[in-house]
Design a protein around this motif. Structure first.
Motif, PDB file in Angstrom:
ATOM      1  N   VAL A 141      -4.222  -2.356 -14.986  1.00  0.00           N
ATOM      2  CA  VAL A 141      -3.550  -3.001 -13.669  1.00  0.00           C
ATOM      3  C   VAL A 141      -4.879  -2.764 -12.926  1.00  0.00           C
ATOM      4  N   LEU A 157      -3.957  -9.456  -6.925  1.00  0.00           N
ATOM      5  CA  LEU A 157      -2.347  -8.507  -5.792  1.00  0.00           C
ATOM      6  C   LEU A 157      -3.449  -7.241  -5.642  1.00  0.00           C
ATOM      7  N   ALA A 158      -4.518  -6.970  -4.336  1.00  0.00           N
ATOM      8  CA  ALA A 158      -4.690  -5.526  -4.015  1.00  0.00           C
ATOM      9  C   ALA A 158      -3.768  -4.677  -3.540  1.00  0.00           C
ATOM     10  N   VAL A 159      -3.745  -3.403  -4.774  1.00  0.00           N
ATOM     11  CA  VAL A 159      -2.778  -2.305  -5.161  1.00  0.00           C
ATOM     12  C   VAL A 159      -4.208  -0.834  -5.108  1.00  0.00           C
ATOM     13  N   ARG A 191       4.444  -6.116  -5.231  1.00  0.00           N
ATOM     14  CA  ARG A 191       3.077  -6.464  -6.427  1.00  0.00           C
ATOM     15  C   ARG A 191       3.548  -5.837  -6.831  1.00  0.00           C
ATOM     16  N   TYR A 229      -6.183 -11.736  -9.675  1.00  0.00           N
ATOM     17  CA  TYR A 229      -5.301 -12.195  -9.123  1.00  0.00           C
ATOM     18  C   TYR A 229      -4.387 -12.651  -7.536  1.00  0.00           C
ATOM     19  N   ILE A 246      -1.007 -15.149  -4.036  1.00  0.00           N
ATOM     20  CA  ILE A 246      -1.067 -14.335  -4.707  1.00  0.00           C
ATOM     21  C   ILE A 246      -0.398 -15.775  -6.001  1.00  0.00           C
ATOM     22  N   SER A 283      -5.284  -6.397 -10.890  1.00  0.00           N
ATOM     23  CA  SER A 283      -4.762  -6.910  -9.704  1.00  0.00           C
ATOM     24  C   SER A 283      -5.840  -7.325  -9.059  1.00  0.00           C
ATOM     25  N   GLU A 284      -7.414  -7.522 -10.100  1.00  0.00           N
ATOM     26  CA  GLU A 284      -8.436  -8.069  -9.413  1.00  0.00           C
ATOM     27  C   GLU A 284      -8.374  -9.665  -9.990  1.00  0.00           C
ATOM     28  N   PRO A 334      -4.009   1.998  -7.846  1.00  0.00           N
ATOM     29  CA  PRO A 334      -3.223   2.213  -9.025  1.00  0.00           C
ATOM     30  C   PRO A 334      -3.059   3.280  -9.122  1.00  0.00           C
ATOM     31  N   LEU A 385       3.355  -7.558 -11.346  1.00  0.00           N
ATOM     32  CA  LEU A 385       1.910  -6.589 -12.102  1.00  0.00           C
ATOM     33  C   LEU A 385       2.671  -6.201 -13.591  1.00  0.00           C
TER      34      LEU A 385
END
Lengths: 531, 433
Positions: free
Chosen positions: A120, A129-131, A147, A127, A181, A124-125, A133, A151
Motif C-alpha cells: 500500500v 495517493l496519500a493515505v 483512494r 501515484y 491522481i 500510494s507513494e 495504511p 489502491l
C-alpha cells in the motif's frame, strides 16, 4: 493497456441498453464516458468488467479477443473498477481492504500484514495517493475511501481503471486531488475510463470523450476542441441552454431573517456559528461553500429537523426557531432535501403516495382518519403531467424511476402547495443536463411567483446561475454576501475563508468578538483543527 | 450491492444514490428495514407455496429415514425399488392423511354425515379445533405484523399476551355483569393490558432511545414473573387449589361457542377476523396507518415530511401491544378460562413466525396462522394415530419459515426467474448501506 470494444450490444427485455457500441481506450489515455441517466454507461462498464455478458460484440485487450464471465476474470486481465458505491469493509484497515481478495500470505495460511502495508505504501507513494495504511476505513472521509478503492484496483495490478462517477460524492478539493491522481496514473501508462455527468470535468481531465445516448454512441471526440454546449447537446440530443438568463428578481418583504444562529450538529460539534442571513420574497439567495461548512445543519435547522442552540429564525416576522418540521410545513416552508432517497422519498411506496408524503393528513387527501385515495391519485396524475415525470403509472413504486424523475417527484411535491419559503438543498445533485435545466426552471418560476428561495449547492455553476445574491459560507458563518457577477475566483477565495479585499490588508481582524474568545471559538468548530 | 443487480435498472438508479455522507457500513436498523420492506411489498405467493411444498417433501424424507421399516426397504432399493418407493409412499401418505383428517376434515366421515345426517360433531371437531388453535395466532400475528410494517420490532408479544390475559382475567371474575356487557368489558381489559405492556417499551424508546427489541424481550420475563406472583397470592389465586392457578372467568365473560357446546370453535375467530379487517383498513386507508408505513419504510423521510417519529413509535407499540393483549384475552376467555404458569404457551413467539410467513399483511397472517394452527392440531392427531412424534410438525414449520425467509434458495431449487423481484430489491437498496 489498449482496450477495444466493438459492436457491444445488450438488451434487457425490450430495452436496448447498448446498441452496437464501439470505442477504443489507448494506453495512458483518460477516456471519458458521458451520457444521461439510462444512456447505457453502467451497462457498458458492467460488460467490460464481466458482470454482464453482452448479446453481441467483442472485447479486445491489447488486440487479443477476450470473454469475461465474471469480474474475477476481468481483474485477472488487468481491468479494475472503482464503483460509485464503495465495496469496502468499514472495520478493516486501509491495508487490509487494499489486499482483500488477493491477500499476501506467509507460511501458506497466515496473512502477511507487513507485506500488505508495504504494498500500500509503495503504491500510494508512486501515484501520490496519500493515505494512512493503518487507518480504519470507516473513519475516513469519502475522498479517502475512494483512494482506498483505487489502491485496491492498483494492488490487483489494474492497467485499465474504470471509475464510475467518482466525483459525484467528492468535494471540490477532493475532486481536484483525484484528477491529479488520475493524471499521474495515466502518465505511468495506465488507461482510465471515467464516467461522469459533469461537463466541466471532461474538459479538465479527459483526453478523449465518448457520449452515449439511448444505448448508442452519440459522438466521440477530443474534449479540447468540443465546447461544453456541443457536448451537452450530444448528451440530450437537442440544443441545450447552459447559461440561462433567468431575468431580474423582484424582491419585496423579508421572509426569512436569521440572526446569530448557532447550531450544533448531531454529534454535538459546532456547525453553524452565529450566522446572519436574510431572504426576501421573490429572490433566490444561494449559499456557496465547500461541503461540510455547516450548510447541511443550517438547512436542517431552518426546516425544523435540528433545533438551534441559540439565535433567532423569523419567518414573516414570527419567531420559528425550534419549531417542529410539521409546524414549518404548515407555515409554508418547502424543503428539497439534499439526499432525495434518504430524506425525500419512500422508495417502495408509489409515486402518488410520495407526492403527498407531507400532505397526506390534510384536505383533500384525507377527511378525518380516512385517506382519500381518489384525491391522492388525481393529484398525482396532475403533477406527473405538469412536471413531466416519466412513468407508466402513478401507482408504480417511486424506486422504479430514474434519478431525475425521482427528483422531479420531490420538487413537484414541494411546489404543489402554497409556499412562503423554499429551501432547496443540492436540488440537482447527480442529475443529467436535461433534468437540471427543468428543475432550475421550476425553482425560478417559484421565485417569480413571490416565493423566497434559499438554495444550497456544492456546484458553483448552479450557485452562480440561479442565485440573485450569493451568500458564501465558511466554518459555519456567512463570510460575505455578494453579487454573482463578482466572478468565480472571488467567490472561490471567499469559500476558503479569505476576504479578497482584506487579504492585502494583512488581515486586521475587525469582526466582533475577536481576540481570545474568537480563537476559542475557532478551536470549538467541529472539534477544532483544519478544514 | 451494485453487483447483485444485473440489468438496466442499475443505471436508472445509480446516479441518484450520491448521498455520499452515508459512507460504508450497515446499520442494524437499516438491515431491519430492508428485511421488513422486502416482506411488506410485493413478492409472489408462489414462493410461499413452494416453500410449503418443499417442507412437506423434506418431512417425507425425514419420515423415511427415521422409520426402521422404510429404511430397511430402502436398504434393498436395488433389488426391490418398487418396494422401497411404496413403503415411503404408504408411510408418508398415512402420516399426511392423518394430519389432514385430524386438522380439517375426514372425507369419508363427512360423506357419511351428509348421507345419514348423523355425527356432524365428530366431522366438524378437527376444523373447529384448528380454528380455535389459530385464533390467538392470528391476533398476535397481526400485533407483530403491525410493528414490523412500522419499523418497530415488537418481540414482546408473549409478555403482552400475558398482560392482556391478566387484566382480562381480573375483569372476568372480579366484576359481575350481564353477559354481553361483561364480555365486552373483558375484551376491553385485555386490550388495555396489552396496550400498557406495549406502551412501556414504546415510551422508553421515544424518550430515551432504549431499543425496543431488548426492552420487549426483557419485559416478557418481568410480566411472566408478575403472573407467577399473582398466581401464588390473593386475590388471583384460586382458593382451595394447591396448584398455581387463577380463578376461572365467569360464564358471562367467556367467549360463546359458535357451533354448539360440543365444538370448541368460539366467538374468538370472529374477533380475529374483524381485527384482521380493521388492521388492513387502518394500514391502507387511515392517515395514522399511512404514517406508520412511512416510518417503517424510511424514517428519515418521514421525519422530514413532518411526522412525529416519537409519537408514532409509542402509538405503534400501544396498538401492537393491545392486539397481543386481545390474543391473551381470547386464549383465556375462549379456551383455558384460568391463568396458569404456562399461560399462552409459545403463542407470542410463534406469532413472529406467522407474521413473517404472512409477509406482515393481514390476509397473509390469517392464512399463515390457519396453516400453523392446522399443523399443530393435525400433528397431535397424527401422533395419536401413527405414533410418529409430533416434532415432525415443528420441523416442517421451521423449514417453511426458513425457505420463506430465504426466497433466493426457493428460486434456486425451482429455477424460478428473479424478474418479478427486481423492483423490490431496488426498493430496499440505499437504506441498508
Amino acid at each position: 493497456m489498449r482496450v477495444d470494444l466493438e459492436g457491444i450490444t445488450k438488451s434487457f427485455g425490450s430495452l436496448l441498453a447498448n446498441d452496437l457500441v464501439s470505442l477504443t481506450v489507448n494506453p495512458g489515455e483518460i477516456h471519458c464516458i458521458l451520457g444521461e441517466n439510462g444512456a447505457g454507461k453502467s451497462t457498458l462498464m458492467n460488460v467490460l468488467f464481466g458482470m454482464i455478458e453482452p448479446d453481441a460484440g467483442e472485447i479486445r485487450v491489447d488486440g487479443k479477443p477476450v470473454r469475461f464471465t465474471s469480474p474475477r476474470e476481468a481483474i485477472a486481465s488487468g481491468i479494475g473498477m472503482v464503483h460509485q458505491h464503495f465495496m469496502l469493509v468499514p472495520v478493516f484497515t486501509v491495508a487490509e481492504n487494499a489486499v482483500l481478495g488477493f491477500e499476501p500470505v506467509k507460511k501458506r495460511v497466515l496473512l502477511d500484514r507487513a507485506l500488505s502495508r508495504r504494498k500500500v505504501l509503495e503504491l500510494s507513494e508512486a501515484y501520490g495517493l496519500a493515505v494512512d495504511p493503518d487507518a480504519i476505513v470507516g473513519d475516513l472521509p469519502i475522498g479517502m475511501q475512494q483512494r482506498v478503492e483505487i489502491l485496491k484496483a492498483l494492488g490487483h495490478d489494474a492497467r485499465l481503471l474504470i471509475l464510475d462517477e467518482p466525483t459525484a460524492v467528492l468535494t471540490l478539493q477532493e475532486t481536484e486531488a483525484l484528477f491529479k491522481i488520475m493524471r499521474s496514473l495515466a502518465d505511468s501508462g495506465r488507461s482510465i475510463m471515467f464516467i461522469t455527468h459533469k461537463l466541466k470535468e471532461v474538459a479538465a481531465v479527459a483526453d478523449r470523450v465518448t457520449v452515449l445516448r439511448r444505448g448508442r454512441v452519440a459522438g466521440q471526440g477530443d474534449p479540447k476542441t468540443l465546447t461544453e454546449r456541443e457536448l451537452a447537446s450530444m448528451i440530450v440530443g437537442r440544443d441545450v441552454q447552459l447559461d440561462v438568463d433567468w431575468g431580474k428578481p423582484k424582491p419585496s418583504r423579508a421572509v426569512l431573517s436569521v440572526r446569530d444562529l448557532t447550531v450544533y450538529d448531531e454529534r454535538g460539534a459546532l456547525a453553524v456559528d452565529r450566522l446572519n442571513l436574510e431572504v426576501r420574497a421573490g429572490e433566490i439567495v444561494s449559499i456557496a461553500g465547500v461541503d461540510g461548512n455547516g450548510q447541511t445543519e443550517l438547512v436542517r435547522s431552518l426546516v425544523g429537523l435540528l433545533p438551534p442552540h441559540s439565535g433567532s429564525i423569523e419567518l414573516d416576522g414570527k419567531p420559528v426557531a425550534g419549531a417542529s418540521p410539521r409546524k414549518m410545513i404548515e407555515l409554508g416552508v418547502g424543503h428539497i432535501p439534499e439526499d432525495r432517497q434518504v430524506d425525500g422519498l419512500v422508495l417502495p411506496m408509489s409515486i402518488a403516495e410520495n407526492l403527498v408524503l407531507d400532505l397526506y393528513s390534510r384536505k383533500p387527501f384525507a377527511t378525518g382518519w380516512r385517506r382519500d385515495l381518489r384525491a391522492i391519485e388525481e393529484n398525482a396524475e396532475r403533477l406527473v403531467e405538469e412536471f413531466d415525470i416519466r412513468t407508466q403509472s402513478v401507482n408504480a413504486p417511486v424506486a422504479n424511476l430514474s434519478g431525475g424523475n425521482q427528483q422531479k417527484v420531490v420538487v413537484a411535491r414541494e411546489l404543489s402547495r402554497e409556499l412562503v419559503l423554499l429551501v432547496a438543498s443540492q436540488p440537482t445533485r447527480g442529475l443529467d443536463v436535461g433534468s437540471i435545466e427543468y428543475i432550475h426552471r421550476r425553482i425560478v418560476a417559484a421565485r417569480d411567483a413571490g416565493v423566497a428561495v434559499l438554495l444550497v449547492s456544492a456546484e458553483l455553476d448552479e450557485v452562480l446561475s440561479l442565485g440573485d445574491r450569493v451568500a458564501v459560507m465558511h466554518r459555519g458563518k456567512i463570510v460575505d454576501v455578494v453579487n454573482p457577477d463578482v466572478g468565480r475566483d472571488h467567490i472561490g477565495l471567499l469559500m476558503t475563508g479569505v476576504q479578497p479585499s482584506a487579504a492585502e490588508n494583512s488581515r486586521t481582524d475587525s469582526r466582533p468578538g475577536s481576540g481570545a474568545t474568537e480563537r476559542l471559538r475557532e478551536l470549538e468548530w467541529r472539534g477544532g483543527g483544519d478544514d | 450491492m451494485t453487483e447483485r443487480i444485473v440489468g438496466p435498472e442499475l443505471e436508472l438508479v445509480s446516479d441518484s444514490e450520491t448521498g455520499g455522507k452515508k459512507g460504508v457500513g450497515l446499520s442494524p436498523s437499516g438491515l431491519l428495514r430492508s428485511l421488513n420492506s422486502s416482506f411488506a411489498y410485493g413478492r409472489p405467493w408462489a414462493i410461499t407455496l413452494l416453500a410449503i411444498v418443499t417442507a412437506l417433501i423434506a418431512g417425507a424424507v425425514l419420515l423415511t429415514v427415521t422409520t426402521p421399516a422404510t429404511l430397511q426397504a430402502w436398504g434393498s432399493f436395488f433389488s426391490n425399488p418398487i418396494g422401497a418407493l411404496s413403503a415411503t409412499w404408504f408411510l408418508v401418505g398415512d402420516v399426511y392423511r392423518d394430519i389432514f383428517t385430524g386438522s380439517i376434515v375426514d372425507p369419508p366421515a363427512l360423506f357419511q354425515a351428509i348421507t345419514t345426517g348423523q355425527g356432524w360433531v365428530a366431522v366438524l371437531t378437527p376444523l373447529s379445533e384448528t380454528l380455535t388453535q389459530a385464533t390467538p395466532l392470528i391476533i398476535a400475528g397481526l400485533a407483530v405484523a403491525v410493528g414490523f410494517q412500522s419499523g418497530v420490532f415488537n418481540i414482546g408479544a408473549q409478555g403482552q399476551i400475558i398482560a392482556g390475559a391478566i387484566c382480562a382475567s381480573y375483569a372476568g371474575w372480579a366484576i359481575q355483569l350481564p353477559s354481553p356487557i361483561h364480555l365486552a368489558l373483558t375484551v376491553a381489559a385485555g386490550l388495555a393490558g396489552g396496550a400498557i405492556a406495549g406502551f412501556i417499551p414504546g415510551i422508553l424508546k421515544a424518550k430515551t432511545g432504549a431499543h425496543e427489541v431488548i426492552v420487549t424481550i426483557m419485559l416478557n420475563y418481568v410480566i411472566l414473573n408478575f403472573l407467577l406472583y399473582l398466581l401464588t397470592n390473593r386475590p388471583f389465586r384460586q382458593p382451595g387449589q394447591s396448584n398455581a392457578i387463577s380463578r376461572p372467568v365467569d360464564a358471562s365473560a367467556q367467549l360463546p361457542h359458535l357451533l354448539g357446546s360440543a365444538l370448541p370453535a368460539n366467538l374468538g375467530i370472529v374477533l380475529a377476523l374483524v381485527a384482521a379487517y380493521l388492521v388492513s383498513w387502518f394500514m391502507k386507508r387511515s392517515t395514522l396507518g399511512f404514517s406508520f408505513l412511512i416510518m417503517g419504510a424510511n424514517p428519515t423521510a418521514g421525519r422530514t415530511a413532518g411526522i412525529d417519529s416519537k409519537r408514532v413509535t409509542v402509538l405503534v407499540m400501544v396498538i401492537s401491544g393491545a392486539l397481543a393483549g386481545l390474543a391473551g384475552m381470547v386464549i383465556l376467555s375462549g379456551s383455558t378460562l384460568m391463568l396458569t404458569s404456562g399461560f399462552g404457551g409459545n403463542v407470542g413467539f410463534d406469532a413472529i413466525t406467522v407474521a413473517l410467513l404472512g409477509r406482515n399483511r393481514p390476509l397473509g397472517v390469517v392464512l399463515a396462522a390457519l396453516l400453523f394452527g392446522a399443523l399443530d392440531v393435525g400433528g397431535r392427531a397424527m401422533e395419536a394415530a401413527t405414533g410418529v412424534p409430533v416434532d415432525l410438525i415443528s420441523v416442517i414449520q421451521a423449514i417453511i419459515v426458513l425457505l420463506v425467509a430465504a426466497p433466493a434458495l426457493v428460486r434456486e431449487i425451482y429455477r424460478l426467474k428473479a424478474t418479478s423481484l427486481r423492483s423490490v430489491e431496488l426498493g430496499t437498496r440505499g437504506w441498508g448501506a
